[in-house]
Design a protein around this motif. Structure first.
Motif, PDB file in Angstrom:
ATOM      1  N   ILE A 251     -14.572  -9.524  -9.051  1.00  0.00           N
ATOM      2  CA  ILE A 251     -13.431  -9.002 -10.441  1.00  0.00           C
ATOM      3  C   ILE A 251     -13.863  -7.884  -9.615  1.00  0.00           C
ATOM      4  N   THR A 252     -13.073  -6.525  -9.738  1.00  0.00           N
ATOM      5  CA  THR A 252     -13.650  -5.249  -9.511  1.00  0.00           C
ATOM      6  C   THR A 252     -12.058  -4.270 -10.155  1.00  0.00           C
ATOM      7  N   LEU A 253     -12.784  -3.645 -11.104  1.00  0.00           N
ATOM      8  CA  LEU A 253     -12.342  -2.905 -11.806  1.00  0.00           C
ATOM      9  C   LEU A 253     -12.327  -1.392 -11.571  1.00  0.00           C
ATOM     10  N   MET A 254     -11.134  -1.346 -10.940  1.00  0.00           N
ATOM     11  CA  MET A 254     -10.623  -0.058  -9.563  1.00  0.00           C
ATOM     12  C   MET A 254     -10.070   1.321 -10.408  1.00  0.00           C
ATOM     13  N   GLU A 255     -10.717   1.974  -9.813  1.00  0.00           N
ATOM     14  CA  GLU A 255      -9.479   3.587 -10.503  1.00  0.00           C
ATOM     15  C   GLU A 255      -8.164   3.699  -9.170  1.00  0.00           C
ATOM     16  N   THR A 256      -7.363   3.424  -9.762  1.00  0.00           N
ATOM     17  CA  THR A 256      -5.557   4.044  -9.613  1.00  0.00           C
ATOM     18  C   THR A 256      -5.052   4.085 -10.718  1.00  0.00           C
ATOM     19  N   GLY A 257      -5.055   5.721 -10.697  1.00  0.00           N
ATOM     20  CA  GLY A 257      -4.301   6.208 -11.005  1.00  0.00           C
ATOM     21  C   GLY A 257      -4.597   7.880 -10.878  1.00  0.00           C
ATOM     22  N   ALA A 258      -3.976   8.587 -12.063  1.00  0.00           N
ATOM     23  CA  ALA A 258      -4.705  10.312 -11.623  1.00  0.00           C
ATOM     24  C   ALA A 258      -5.156  10.664 -10.691  1.00  0.00           C
ATOM     25  N   TYR A 259      -4.225  10.392  -9.649  1.00  0.00           N
ATOM     26  CA  TYR A 259      -4.256  10.648  -7.727  1.00  0.00           C
ATOM     27  C   TYR A 259      -3.011  11.886  -7.418  1.00  0.00           C
ATOM     28  N   ASN A 260      -3.689  12.690  -6.481  1.00  0.00           N
ATOM     29  CA  ASN A 260      -2.984  13.447  -5.859  1.00  0.00           C
ATOM     30  C   ASN A 260      -3.612  13.796  -4.723  1.00  0.00           C
ATOM     31  N   GLU A 261      -2.812  14.388  -3.161  1.00  0.00           N
ATOM     32  CA  GLU A 261      -3.277  14.777  -2.467  1.00  0.00           C
ATOM     33  C   GLU A 261      -4.275  15.544  -2.516  1.00  0.00           C
ATOM     34  N   TRP A 263      -6.485  16.381  -4.770  1.00  0.00           N
ATOM     35  CA  TRP A 263      -7.712  16.426  -4.986  1.00  0.00           C
ATOM     36  C   TRP A 263      -7.972  14.709  -4.267  1.00  0.00           C
ATOM     37  N   ALA A 264      -7.882  14.506  -2.761  1.00  0.00           N
ATOM     38  CA  ALA A 264      -7.981  12.301  -3.099  1.00  0.00           C
ATOM     39  C   ALA A 264      -9.563  12.842  -2.917  1.00  0.00           C
ATOM     40  N   TYR A 265      -9.986  13.874  -2.145  1.00  0.00           N
ATOM     41  CA  TYR A 265     -11.966  13.539  -1.953  1.00  0.00           C
ATOM     42  C   TYR A 265     -12.504  13.087  -3.426  1.00  0.00           C
ATOM     43  N   VAL A 266     -12.644  12.932  -4.136  1.00  0.00           N
ATOM     44  CA  VAL A 266     -12.712  12.500  -5.928  1.00  0.00           C
ATOM     45  C   VAL A 266     -11.767  11.602  -6.367  1.00  0.00           C
ATOM     46  N   HIS A 267     -10.807  11.339  -6.099  1.00  0.00           N
ATOM     47  CA  HIS A 267      -9.259  10.722  -6.666  1.00  0.00           C
ATOM     48  C   HIS A 267      -8.891   9.247  -5.627  1.00  0.00           C
ATOM     49  N   MET A 268      -8.733   8.382  -5.480  1.00  0.00           N
ATOM     50  CA  MET A 268      -8.240   7.314  -4.297  1.00  0.00           C
ATOM     51  C   MET A 268      -7.347   6.811  -4.611  1.00  0.00           C
ATOM     52  N   GLN A 269      -6.272   7.272  -3.918  1.00  0.00           N
ATOM     53  CA  GLN A 269      -5.270   6.731  -3.677  1.00  0.00           C
ATOM     54  C   GLN A 269      -5.038   5.855  -3.323  1.00  0.00           C
ATOM     55  N   PRO A 270      -3.646   4.920  -4.023  1.00  0.00           N
ATOM     56  CA  PRO A 270      -3.719   3.379  -3.987  1.00  0.00           C
ATOM     57  C   PRO A 270      -3.988   2.567  -3.223  1.00  0.00           C
ATOM     58  N   GLU A 271      -3.298   2.783  -1.553  1.00  0.00           N
ATOM     59  CA  GLU A 271      -3.648   2.340  -0.982  1.00  0.00           C
ATOM     60  C   GLU A 271      -5.266   1.927  -0.349  1.00  0.00           C
ATOM     61  N   GLU A 272      -6.242   3.685  -0.464  1.00  0.00           N
ATOM     62  CA  GLU A 272      -7.168   3.352  -1.015  1.00  0.00           C
ATOM     63  C   GLU A 272      -8.518   2.671  -1.498  1.00  0.00           C
ATOM     64  N   THR A 273      -8.068   2.444  -2.772  1.00  0.00           N
ATOM     65  CA  THR A 273      -8.298   1.136  -3.633  1.00  0.00           C
ATOM     66  C   THR A 273      -8.277   0.276  -3.388  1.00  0.00           C
ATOM     67  N   LEU A 274      -7.042  -0.799  -2.562  1.00  0.00           N
ATOM     68  CA  LEU A 274      -6.965  -1.983  -1.972  1.00  0.00           C
ATOM     69  C   LEU A 274      -7.548  -1.745  -0.992  1.00  0.00           C
ATOM     70  N   GLN A 275      -8.262  -0.912   0.339  1.00  0.00           N
ATOM     71  CA  GLN A 275      -8.897  -0.852   1.198  1.00  0.00           C
ATOM     72  C   GLN A 275     -11.000  -0.926   0.276  1.00  0.00           C
ATOM     73  N   ALA A 276     -11.443  -0.297  -0.656  1.00  0.00           N
ATOM     74  CA  ALA A 276     -12.274   0.049  -1.592  1.00  0.00           C
ATOM     75  C   ALA A 276     -12.296  -1.971  -1.882  1.00  0.00           C
ATOM     76  N   HIS A 277     -11.250  -2.505  -2.299  1.00  0.00           N
ATOM     77  CA  HIS A 277     -11.364  -3.424  -3.271  1.00  0.00           C
ATOM     78  C   HIS A 277     -11.716  -4.906  -1.661  1.00  0.00           C
ATOM     79  N   LEU A 278     -11.209  -4.662  -0.677  1.00  0.00           N
ATOM     80  CA  LEU A 278     -11.868  -5.187   0.533  1.00  0.00           C
ATOM     81  C   LEU A 278     -12.231  -4.854   1.154  1.00  0.00           C
ATOM     82  N   ASP A 279     -13.314  -3.621   0.563  1.00  0.00           N
ATOM     83  CA  ASP A 279     -15.373  -3.373   1.678  1.00  0.00           C
ATOM     84  C   ASP A 279     -15.342  -4.168   0.413  1.00  0.00           C
ATOM     85  N   LEU A 280     -15.428  -4.281  -0.148  1.00  0.00           N
ATOM     86  CA  LEU A 280     -16.230  -4.524  -1.217  1.00  0.00           C
ATOM     87  C   LEU A 280     -16.644  -6.576  -1.611  1.00  0.00           C
ATOM     88  N   LYS A 281     -15.560  -6.854  -0.943  1.00  0.00           N
ATOM     89  CA  LYS A 281     -15.246  -8.329  -0.866  1.00  0.00           C
ATOM     90  C   LYS A 281     -15.394  -9.063  -2.184  1.00  0.00           C
TER      91      LYS A 281
END
Length: 342
Positions: A251-261, A263-281
């Protein structure tokens, strides 16, 4: 990776020894883009006076009330989402909680600042004894002083990134209960293995303490069960490294919210959240950091809708429990699209 002793007496961390610490502050491997004065002023004005409609639900969201007896009877490897990034897990017969926030507002003041959309499913006084509190960083929506002090006697251990533990001790938490880790350091508490892993974020609770404490994600290992807790982070190549070292994750408990372009450096967009989940296997993705506070300019349901569509398109197993709903970590159900009923 360095193992850290879990003995009762621990020396205070030597921040200068940390590769993340330089010139008195903690840093990300890649520098955070600076926001100019005018851009910052415009953002401040937008947040205070020009937010779009729909960032707050217009009726109560569903919350499943929890009781001590329910938790006491819950099977091992149970999980309950309590709100925002607060997750309660039962592992090895003990309870662990991430970033406990129970206050009405994510703010230094309880009369001003982002207010909760919902009450917590259970009060701190009704929680069972807590084996460990796992903290990701010191922002107000993750480090709630009132909750920490209410947990002071109930929790046996507070596991934090460097510097965050010093804040707890300054508030009055017994220093023998506090353990502070740098990135890639690990500790074992009553058979549960915890590793502080990198995140791309920042810290600070006022005007003078910017980046004086570290931020982290966490790897939680219970024998064959592996859980990843993202804390707050932008997307970066560290997810692949964590996945290679510790994955796959159940299970990955992944930040998905309070994002904005902005402050993209410090909060992920949902597309990035999904990619991070895949990176983590990761096997199952449970989106957090949403559904409790208004901390951005997006409609409050948007994080759920976007991550649900992305997960469906990629064939990723998504878990979206209601607040307080039981999740079996060994065989989690997908949950419902409860946000559409609000």
């Amino acid at each position: 990776m360095t193992a850290v002793s879990s003995c009762p007496q621990r020396r205070l961390p030597a921040y200068a020894e940390s590769p993340q610490h330089r010139d008195g502050r903690f840093r990300n491997p890649s520098p955070r883009p600076a926001m100019g004065f005018l851009a910052g002023l415009k953002l401040f004005w937008t947040v205070l006076f020009d937010k779009p409609r729909g960032t707050v639900p217009n009726q109560p969201i569903p919350v499943r009330a929890m009781t001590f007896s329910q938790l006491d009877a819950a099977p091992d490897r149970s999980l309950f989402r309590l709100g925002h990034s607060t997750v309660l897990m039962k592992l090895r017969g003990e309870f662990w909680i991430t970033d406990p926030v129970f206050s009405k507002r994510a703010s230094p003041f309880q009369w001003l600042g982002p207010a909760r959309f919902h009450a917590p499913p259970i009060g701190i006084d009704d929680l069972p004894p807590i084996a460990g509190v796992i903290l990701s960083h010191n922002h107000y929506d993750h480090l709630d002083r009132h909750a920490v002090m209410a947990l002071a006697d109930k929790a046996r251990r507070f596991i934090t990134p460097l510097g965050v533990g010093d804040q707890l001790i300054a508030w009055g938490i017994d220093a023998s209960k506090v353990e502070q880790l740098d990135w890639w350091q690990s500790t074992t508490v009553e058979g549960l293995h915890l590793t502080a892993t990198p995140a791309q974020h920042f810290s600070g609770r006022g005007l003078t303490d910017s980046d004086r404490s570290l931020w982290a994600s966490w790897v939680i290992r219970d024998d064959d069960l592996r859980v990843f807790f993202s804390g707050d982070t932008g997307y970066f190549d560290g997810f692949k490294t964590i996945g290679e070292k510790f994955g796959p994750f159940d299970i990955t408990l992944m930040e998905t919210g309070a994002y904005n372009e902005r402050w993209a450096y410090v909060h992920m967009q949902p597309e990035e959240t999904l990619q991070a989940h895949l990176d983590l296997k990761g096997r199952h993705l449970l989106p957090i950091h949403n559904g409790t506070f208004d901390l951005s300019m997006h409609v409050w349901q948007e994080p759920f809708e976007r991550i649900a569509a992305l997960a469906a398109a990629q064939g990723v197993s998504l878990i979206t429990p209601e607040m307080g709903e039981h999740v079996d970590m060994r065989a989690p159900h997908s949950g419902s699209a409860w946000w559409r009923m609000v």
